[in-house]
Design an enzyme around this catalytic site. Structure first.
Site, short mmCIF file in Angstrom:
data_model
loop_
_atom_site.label_atom_id
_atom_site.label_comp_id
_atom_site.label_asym_id
_atom_site.label_seq_id
_atom_site.Cartn_x
_atom_site.Cartn_y
_atom_site.Cartn_z
N ASN A 22 0.82 -1.20 0.00
CA ASN A 22 0.00 0.00 0.00
C ASN A 22 0.86 1.25 0.00
OD1 ASN A 22 -2.84 -0.66 -0.13
ND2 ASN A 22 -2.58 -1.68 1.84
N ASN A 115 -6.48 4.29 8.57
CA ASN A 115 -6.06 2.89 8.41
C ASN A 115 -6.86 2.27 7.28
OD1 ASN A 115 -4.76 0.37 9.24
ND2 ASN A 115 -6.77 -0.23 10.00
N HIS A 117 -8.43 -1.48 6.23
CA HIS A 117 -8.77 -2.76 6.86
C HIS A 117 -9.42 -3.67 5.82
CE1 HIS A 117 -9.85 -5.52 10.06
NE2 HIS A 117 -11.08 -5.57 9.57
N SER A 144 -11.86 -1.34 3.60
CA SER A 144 -12.37 -0.06 4.08
C SER A 144 -11.20 0.81 4.54
CB SER A 144 -13.31 -0.26 5.28
OG SER A 144 -14.33 -1.19 5.00
N ASP A 153 -10.62 -0.83 14.84
CA ASP A 153 -11.36 -0.90 13.58
C ASP A 153 -12.78 -0.34 13.70
OD1 ASP A 153 -9.14 -2.15 12.40
OD2 ASP A 153 -9.87 -4.15 12.91
#
Length: 228
Positions: A22, A115, A117, A144, A153
């Site tokens: 990423n 973040n 997830h 997400s 989360d």
């Protein structure tokens, strides 16, 4: 529609623990002019993380801070937060950072830490998301990007990407497809939402283009089109 007139690129500190795929996607988006940002630091809790080498080869500043050098989680997170804060980041980007951050760390960067997830939150918080989606017989699965809060989360979702689960998918094949088809496109798009000001988090929820969102934006990815 809300947009922010920026006088400089947004400053990103990216936290990783592994390969940094990423991270690479964010770097490509910046290089292509798709993301008005600069990565001012790549930090890892693992000195041998492959993503650190990727960052160094690209000329980005890096630092590895190992938890083994600290007596407890709180002191580690304090040291990491101090190093991150020294770069004056606009956004702290968790990109495969495989540690649960303390409340003190999260609160220090409240509203500025995000973040990605591998599930369609609020489904499947935590680990083993692909196994859980398959065990549940889900038809769709995805990823997400969300704001980080002290609860794991659980922060407001900025945007999601979704694909259809195929017959014969395993947790491994699903994980690869989520990463290759969704995550490497989704994170840069979500960061652009934030940097441009299209998406903002206020006391009463997340707003996109000035409208309060009852559900996050979900993008369906056509894998056949991506292959063509």
């Amino acid at each position: 529609m809300t947009h922010i007139e920026r006088t400089r690129p947004a400053r990103l500190v990216v936290l990783i623990s592994g390969r940094g795929r990423n991270l690479e996607a964010i770097m490509r988006a910046i290089d292509a002019g798709e993301l008005d940002a600069e990565i001012v630091l790549v930090a890892s809790n693992k000195p041998n993380a492959r993503g650190l080498q990727t960052a160094r080869l690209a000329g980005l500043p890096t630092v590895a801070i190992s938890p083994r050098e600290f007596p407890d989680r709180e002191s580690y997170d304090a040291a990491l937060a101090h190093r991150v804060a020294a770069e004056n980041p606009d956004w702290v980007v968790l990109a495969g950072f495989m540690r649960v951050l303390s409340d003190a760390f999260v609160e220090r960067f409240a509203g500025r830490i995000v973040n990605i997830h591998p599930s369609l939150l609020p489904k499947y918080k935590g680990l083993h998301t692909h196994d859980r989606a398959l065990d549940a017989g889900d038809r769709d699965h995805g990823a997400s990007v969300h704001f980080v809060t002290p609860t794991l989360d659980d922060g407001p979702v900025i945007r999601q990407g979704r694909i259809t689960i195929r017959d014969g998918d395993t947790a491994d094949t699903l994980a690869d497809r989520i990463m290759d088809r969704i995550e490497q496109r989704l994170y840069a798009a979500a960061l652009d939402d934030l940097i441009s000001g299209r998406v903002v988090w206020r006391d009463d929820g997340v707003y996109r283009d000035g409208q309060r969102q009852s559900t996050p934006l979900i993008v369906d990815y056509d894998e056949d089109a991506l292959d063509s």
